[in-house]
Scaffold this motif. Structure first.
Motif, PDB file in Angstrom:
ATOM      1  N   ASN A  78     -23.066  19.159 -35.711  1.00 19.95           N
ATOM      2  CA  ASN A  78     -24.417  19.717 -35.882  1.00 19.95           C
ATOM      3  C   ASN A  78     -25.270  18.995 -36.911  1.00 19.95           C
ATOM      4  OD1 ASN A  78     -24.589  21.911 -34.068  1.00 19.95           O
ATOM      5  ND2 ASN A  78     -23.162  23.087 -35.348  1.00 19.95           N
ATOM      6  N   ILE A 125     -14.992  24.619 -31.898  1.00 22.99           N
ATOM      7  CA  ILE A 125     -16.382  25.029 -31.681  1.00 22.99           C
ATOM      8  C   ILE A 125     -17.368  23.934 -32.074  1.00 22.99           C
ATOM      9  CG2 ILE A 125     -15.919  27.509 -31.795  1.00 22.99           C
ATOM     10  CD1 ILE A 125     -16.782  27.496 -34.708  1.00 22.99           C
ATOM     11  N   ASP A 141     -21.437  28.629 -36.239  1.00 26.66           N
ATOM     12  CA  ASP A 141     -20.112  28.222 -36.720  1.00 26.66           C
ATOM     13  C   ASP A 141     -19.753  29.026 -37.978  1.00 26.66           C
ATOM     14  OD1 ASP A 141     -21.462  25.679 -35.441  1.00 26.66           O
ATOM     15  OD2 ASP A 141     -19.313  25.241 -35.396  1.00 26.66           O
ATOM     16  N   PRO A 181     -22.471  31.396 -29.300  1.00 26.38           N
ATOM     17  CA  PRO A 181     -21.319  30.981 -28.482  1.00 26.38           C
ATOM     18  C   PRO A 181     -20.060  30.687 -29.308  1.00 26.38           C
ATOM     19  CG  PRO A 181     -22.886  29.164 -28.705  1.00 26.38           C
ATOM     20  CD  PRO A 181     -23.546  30.366 -29.308  1.00 26.38           C
ATOM     21  N   ASP A 182     -20.248  30.198 -30.552  1.00 25.09           N
ATOM     22  CA  ASP A 182     -19.076  29.849 -31.379  1.00 25.09           C
ATOM     23  C   ASP A 182     -18.297  31.090 -31.794  1.00 25.09           C
ATOM     24  OD1 ASP A 182     -20.881  27.216 -33.115  1.00 25.09           O
ATOM     25  OD2 ASP A 182     -19.744  27.147 -31.261  1.00 25.09           O
ATOM     26  N   MET A 206     -15.494  25.905 -27.183  1.00 28.60           N
ATOM     27  CA  MET A 206     -16.897  26.202 -26.862  1.00 28.60           C
ATOM     28  C   MET A 206     -17.489  24.887 -26.389  1.00 28.60           C
ATOM     29  SD  MET A 206     -20.292  25.965 -27.476  1.00 28.60           S
ATOM     30  CE  MET A 206     -20.981  26.480 -25.892  1.00 28.60           C
ATOM     31  N   ASN A 209     -21.809  19.982 -27.738  1.00 25.82           N
ATOM     32  CA  ASN A 209     -20.476  19.602 -28.207  1.00 25.82           C
ATOM     33  C   ASN A 209     -19.845  18.520 -27.332  1.00 25.82           C
ATOM     34  OD1 ASN A 209     -20.599  21.412 -30.322  1.00 25.82           O
ATOM     35  ND2 ASN A 209     -19.551  23.045 -29.195  1.00 25.82           N
ATOM     36  N   ASN A 242     -28.173  21.797 -22.911  1.00 26.07           N
ATOM     37  CA  ASN A 242     -29.122  22.151 -23.977  1.00 26.07           C
ATOM     38  C   ASN A 242     -29.636  20.887 -24.687  1.00 26.07           C
ATOM     39  OD1 ASN A 242     -26.812  21.616 -25.552  1.00 26.07           O
ATOM     40  ND2 ASN A 242     -26.397  23.797 -25.897  1.00 26.07           N
ATOM     41  N   ASP A 246     -18.126  22.326 -36.667  1.00 25.88           N
ATOM     42  CA  ASP A 246     -19.213  21.491 -37.216  1.00 25.88           C
ATOM     43  C   ASP A 246     -20.210  22.449 -37.877  1.00 25.88           C
ATOM     44  OD1 ASP A 246     -21.230  20.897 -34.172  1.00 25.88           O
ATOM     45  OD2 ASP A 246     -20.024  22.629 -34.765  1.00 25.88           O
ATOM     46  N   TRP A 288     -21.808  27.196 -22.354  1.00 24.89           N
ATOM     47  CA  TRP A 288     -23.179  27.508 -22.763  1.00 24.89           C
ATOM     48  C   TRP A 288     -23.857  28.352 -21.668  1.00 24.89           C
ATOM     49  CZ3 TRP A 288     -26.229  27.748 -26.784  1.00 24.89           C
ATOM     50  CH2 TRP A 288     -27.621  27.668 -26.615  1.00 24.89           C
ATOM     51  N   HIS A 340     -31.043  23.416 -36.056  1.00 24.40           N
ATOM     52  CA  HIS A 340     -30.484  24.268 -37.112  1.00 24.40           C
ATOM     53  C   HIS A 340     -31.023  24.003 -38.510  1.00 24.40           C
ATOM     54  CE1 HIS A 340     -27.511  25.372 -34.115  1.00 24.40           C
ATOM     55  NE2 HIS A 340     -27.075  24.148 -34.019  1.00 24.40           N
TER      56      HIS A 340
END
Ligand code: RIB
Ligand code: CA
Length: 320
Positions: free
Chosen positions: A37, A122, A13, A240-241, A148, A165, A157, A8, A189, A81
């Motif tokens: 996202n 991810i 990513d 993390p991705d 992920m 996700n 989160n 995403d 996470w 983001h």
């Protein structure tokens, strides 16, 4: 290492895409897009812009997948983001997705080489779950499924209990964890992102001052999320991705992992998307390996090398 990246595309990513384009172990077969996202069409633009910054526009096919979660209303992470473009843009003329739906591409590419191609998921798991439901042989054709998502008995989160996700499409996540994949690896996470995939701002500033188009792009794409992360009390830029893909390409980065039974809370209630990760005490049949500790120094060295990679963008990227 042949793999498909289901993504995403925003922030980290995009870093995962760049890692997949330049890592010597990577055989990057396809990018499949899933709702997550930011707006779906923007995610597709972000993917094309990332390929362009790398000078590899057109070298990895981009397939559009599920533009909505299976059951729950879509929830964006634009507050985290922005739109994922980092304020950058380019001429997208001719930047088309493939005609084939991403779910069909996932099924076809893995069926053409049974047991050889891995998937790195991810984003929300809508495409992966849809592929499972459409053709059950998919589960047997996938070599490994790296995901992920979730937290290992820790903080969420998007909510106190849920990671984004799994929250966006909890029904898809449960279908995937129930499907019988032979090898699922989960990059959670909490705690691993915080401990081993978060770049403190001084190191971030150092790495992003490499003066290459990739380093400038990385900073533009990650600045907004870094500000959000620090405001949320996280110690830097979260990745993390790209860590998830890095652990497929470099298994030695996984310093500790355990076998767990992972289940995800469906529905739209208080615990939507909560990931239960039951360790051996609970005597449940494990369905995944969950990373418990990763080599942060080794991972940051990979990122540093990536940001120092010189490229000639395929097209001019305004703001780069
Ligand atoms: O919760 C972390 C996940 O959501 C990552 O895939 C990242 O893309 C974020 O938006
Ligand atoms: Ca993601």
């Amino acid at each position: 290492m042949p793999f498909i990246l289901d993504t995403d595309t925003a922030q980290d990513d995009c870093v995962a895409i760049l890692l997949g384009l330049f890592d010597p172990h990577a055989d990057f077969r396809a990018i499949t897009m899933v709702a997550g996202n930011v707006g779906f069409e923007q995610q597709i633009k972000n993917a094309h812009m990332t390929l362009s910054v790398a000078g590899k526009l057109g070298e990895v096919p981009v397939f559009a997948g599920c533009s909505q979660p299976m059951l729950q209303p879509w929830v964006s992470a634009e507050d985290v983001h922005g739109d994922g473009s980092g304020g950058l843009s380019m001429d997208f003329t001719g930047c088309e997705v493939e005609q084939e739906h991403a779910v069909d591409a996932l099924l076809r590419i893995t069926a053409e080489s049974p047991g050889e191609v891995s998937i790195v998921a991810i984003g929300p798991l809508t495409n992966i779950a849809t592929a499972v439901v459409k053709d059950r042989s998919f589960v047997k054709n996938v070599k490994s499924l790296y995901i992920m998502g979730g937290s290992n008995n820790g903080r969420g989160n998007i909510t106190p209990v849920a990671e984004f996700n799994f929250y966006v499409d909890p029904e898809a996540a449960q279908i995937v964890f129930d499907a019988g994949f032979a090898d699922i690896v989960v990059m959670p996470w909490d705690p691993v992102t915080f401990n081993d995939a978060t770049l403190p701002r001084p190191a971030y500033n150092e790495m992003t001052s490499a003066g290459t188009p990739i380093a400038t792009f990385f900073k533009a794409m990650c600045d907004t999320t870094l500000d959000f992360d620090e405001a949320a009390g996280i110690g830097g830029s979260t990745h993390p991705d790209s860590m998830t893909l890095a652990t497929l390409l470099h298994p030695e980065l996984i310093q500790q992992a355990g076998h767990y039974r992972v289940d995800v809370q469906p529905g739209n209630g208080l615990t939507r998307g909560y990931a239960s990760m039951a360790w051996d005490t609970f005597k449940k049949e494990p369905n995944a390996r969950v990373i418990e500790k990763a080599d942060r120094e080794g991972f940051f060295a990979l990122l540093d090398g990536l940001l120092r990679t010189h490229t000639t963008p395929s097209r001019d990227v305004a703001g780069l």
